[in-house]
Scaffold this active site. Structure first.
Site, PDB file in Angstrom:
ATOM      1  N   TRP A 325     -34.328  27.722  71.481  1.00 31.47           N
ATOM      2  CA  TRP A 325     -34.802  26.782  70.459  1.00 31.47           C
ATOM      3  C   TRP A 325     -34.026  26.970  69.162  1.00 31.47           C
ATOM      4  O   TRP A 325     -33.738  26.005  68.459  1.00 31.47           O
ATOM      5  CB  TRP A 325     -36.303  26.997  70.203  1.00 31.47           C
ATOM      6  CG  TRP A 325     -36.866  26.081  69.157  1.00 31.47           C
ATOM      7  CD1 TRP A 325     -37.421  24.853  69.361  1.00 31.47           C
ATOM      8  CD2 TRP A 325     -36.923  26.307  67.745  1.00 31.47           C
ATOM      9  NE1 TRP A 325     -37.826  24.305  68.158  1.00 31.47           N
ATOM     10  CE2 TRP A 325     -37.524  25.178  67.155  1.00 31.47           C
ATOM     11  CE3 TRP A 325     -36.515  27.361  66.914  1.00 31.47           C
ATOM     12  CZ2 TRP A 325     -37.733  25.074  65.776  1.00 31.47           C
ATOM     13  CZ3 TRP A 325     -36.716  27.255  65.549  1.00 31.47           C
ATOM     14  CH2 TRP A 325     -37.325  26.125  64.998  1.00 31.47           C
ATOM     15  N   HIS A 326     -33.670  28.223  68.878  1.00 34.52           N
ATOM     16  CA  HIS A 326     -32.960  28.500  67.628  1.00 34.52           C
ATOM     17  C   HIS A 326     -31.518  28.023  67.652  1.00 34.52           C
ATOM     18  O   HIS A 326     -30.933  27.795  66.587  1.00 34.52           O
ATOM     19  CB  HIS A 326     -32.998  29.995  67.319  1.00 34.52           C
ATOM     20  CG  HIS A 326     -34.311  30.466  66.774  1.00 34.52           C
ATOM     21  ND1 HIS A 326     -35.387  30.771  67.581  1.00 34.52           N
ATOM     22  CD2 HIS A 326     -34.737  30.655  65.499  1.00 34.52           C
ATOM     23  CE1 HIS A 326     -36.413  31.139  66.825  1.00 34.52           C
ATOM     24  NE2 HIS A 326     -36.050  31.073  65.566  1.00 34.52           N
ATOM     25  N   GLY A 327     -30.946  27.870  68.804  1.00 42.07           N
ATOM     26  CA  GLY A 327     -29.572  27.399  68.845  1.00 42.07           C
ATOM     27  C   GLY A 327     -28.996  27.396  70.242  1.00 42.07           C
ATOM     28  O   GLY A 327     -29.442  28.152  71.118  1.00 42.07           O
ATOM     29  N   PHE A 478     -31.166  24.601  62.867  1.00 43.58           N
ATOM     30  CA  PHE A 478     -31.966  24.713  64.084  1.00 43.58           C
ATOM     31  C   PHE A 478     -32.874  23.511  64.279  1.00 43.58           C
ATOM     32  O   PHE A 478     -33.447  23.358  65.315  1.00 43.58           O
ATOM     33  CB  PHE A 478     -32.816  25.992  64.056  1.00 43.58           C
ATOM     34  CG  PHE A 478     -31.994  27.249  63.809  1.00 43.58           C
ATOM     35  CD1 PHE A 478     -30.775  27.414  64.424  1.00 43.58           C
ATOM     36  CD2 PHE A 478     -32.448  28.216  62.941  1.00 43.58           C
ATOM     37  CE1 PHE A 478     -30.021  28.549  64.199  1.00 43.58           C
ATOM     38  CE2 PHE A 478     -31.714  29.369  62.726  1.00 43.58           C
ATOM     39  CZ  PHE A 478     -30.499  29.531  63.342  1.00 43.58           C
TER      40      PHE A 478
END
Length: 478
Positions: A325-327, A478
């Site tokens: 989800w963060h990247g 993000f």
């Protein structure tokens, strides 16, 4: 538009004055004003992606109505799948297309096969991960019959795109924010004043801590093979404070800004670096995301209902998904799995809920045991941040290799960081003293007025002296 920009210093008071002095007698016009202001706020970054935001909003609004009014479970599920598939389709295309295509091409090359895959020049719409999750939680809650759908498109649109939380959270729930949007609001002086205090503390964490730490952290991570272990250690610590100051600072500004308009948003940080184990850290760091994954992924997967093995599997899944989800990078995936593996021993031995209170509760200083627990947990988190910050896995492993080199005990590379160390020390001291309060400047009633104002003015002047125009927030990517 950035919180730490000249434009925001003009935008916020303008909307505030119109909201409380022009539209104060009409809830409808207040919501229209906030929605218009939120779209303007978002459009200042790139107006073209306003259409994507509006489409996503309309999709979930309509899907929610169809899910609620459908007579059969099959039709309800069909509308849920349509909404989820389209939302995740947009998120997947903009955020993960190149990652998966590139990974697939690399896999083919390792197998000795040619590849004609082509990468695309894709601009990631700012805030897409956040507003997508706002919409998904809304349709999930309707499908699970936790809420009824909104029948007012303006109110629902404001829930999705309220400007303080639009681009970097917190990730709100319809059960929490929509009722506040739907009912009349009144100006509460105490709420607004404390909101301004929280904003000031957020600006201090962003401008003085995060932006100040960034210079040395960037130096260390730019080419770790050319730096001593001591320099890499300082760089890692500075990045740990940079990302905390940057993201929690944004959250404080967002929550404080919302309070100026009569809203209470979900708390996103609760002094995570005072955690005594990894489980406690994740209850205190990016709280809105952790709770989102718990409610909408962990529990639907079965949670811990069917024994330890399923609980272990589901825990690793949510940590891996949280990393992605963060990247779109193997670094983020490994960062997520790393935290999952640290969490597992606590889960297996039933220790993941052993620290649910505040460290050194009702005491000035922690015990030796608590201090060692906090230090050890911070060290584990610090190693994870190396994977989070490094541009690729090669750099991350070079960083770790250099960090544990014999040069760890040498003098670090020179830099203007004595003031930064003092600022970080002040942050830790203030937040430790305030660890049972909602934010660092939520002054206790025992503090005198003169002490409070000396603190406010000093922090404001320090922020002003270190202010740099348009320093973006890390979580915008993000």
């Amino acid at each position: 538009m950035l919180f730490n920009s000249i434009g925001f210093t003009l935008f916020l008071p303008t909307v505030f004055i119109l909201y409380w002095f022009v539209t104060k007698n009409s809830l409808r016009f207040q919501n229209i004003l906030l929605l218009t202001g939120s779209y303007f706020f978002y459009g200042c970054w790139d107006w073209r992606f306003l259409f994507l935001l509006m489409f996503s909003t309309a999709l979930d609004f309509y899907s929610g109505l169809k899910i609620h009014h459908s007579k059969s479970d099959k039709l309800r599920k069909t509308w849920l799948i349509i909404s989820v598939a389209i939302n995740l389709g947009f998120l997947g295309f903009f955020k993960y297309y190149n990652f998966f295509i590139g990974s697939f091409a690399e896999l083919l090359r390792l197998g000795g096969l040619g590849s004609n895959t082509q990468m695309l020049s894709i601009i990631l719409p700012i805030g897409i991960s956040f507003y997508t999750f706002h919409g998904l939680s809304y349709v999930f809650d309707i499908y699970n019959r936790k809420i009824e759908p909104s029948v007012n498109i303006v109110e629902y649109s404001l829930f999705v795109s309220f400007f303080p939380l639009l681009v970097a959270g917190p990730i709100e729930r319809a059960t929490h924010l929509l009722p506040q949007i739907e009912r009349p609001r009144r100006f509460v002086y105490i709420q607004a004043v404390d909101g301004m205090r929280q904003m000031l503390w957020g600006f201090f964490k962003k401008i003085v801590i995060a932006d100040g730490c960034a210079e040395y952290a960037n130096l260390a991570f730019s080419d770790p093979s050319n730096h001593s272990g001591s320099t890499l250690l300082v760089g890692a610590v500075f990045f740990a404070f940079q990302i905390y100051g940057d993201f929690s600072g944004y959250s404080d500004i967002a929550l404080g800004t919302a309070r100026l308009f009569g809203f209470e948003l979900l708390r996103n940080f609760n002094y995570p670096y005072f955690s005594r184990d990894i489980a406690e850290f994740w209850r205190r760091w990016h709280i809105s995301l952790s709770s989102w994954f718990k409610d909408y992924l962990y529990f639907p997967l079965g949670g811990s209902r069917n024994g330890k093995l399923q609980s272990i599997r589901n825990t690793l899944i949510i940590f891996a998904v949280s990393g992605l989800w963060h990247g779109a990078s193997w670094n983020f995936l490994i960062w997520g799995v790393y935290h999952g593996l640290l969490f597992l021993p606590l889960l297996i031995f039933g220790k993941n809920r052993q620290h649910t209170d505040t460290a050194a509760k009702d005491k000035l200083l922690p015990s030796i045991a608590e201090l060692l627990q906090i230090t050890f947990t911070f060290a584990l988190v610090l190693i994870g941040w190396i994977f989070f910050r490094a541009p690729n896995l090669t750099t991350a492993f070079h960083y770790l290799d250099g960090l544990f080199d014999k040069t760890l005990l040498t003098k670090p590379a020179p830099g203007i960081y004595l003031f930064q160390l003092a600022a970080m020390g002040a942050l830790v001291t203030i937040e430790w003293l305030q660890r049972d309060r909602p934010h660092g400047l939520a002054m206790k009633p025992t503090w005198t007025t003169s002490v409070k104002w000396v603190a406010y003015i000093s922090i404001f002047l320090i922020c002003l002296a270190h202010f740099k125009q348009n320093q973006e927030f890390i979580y915008f990517q993000f």
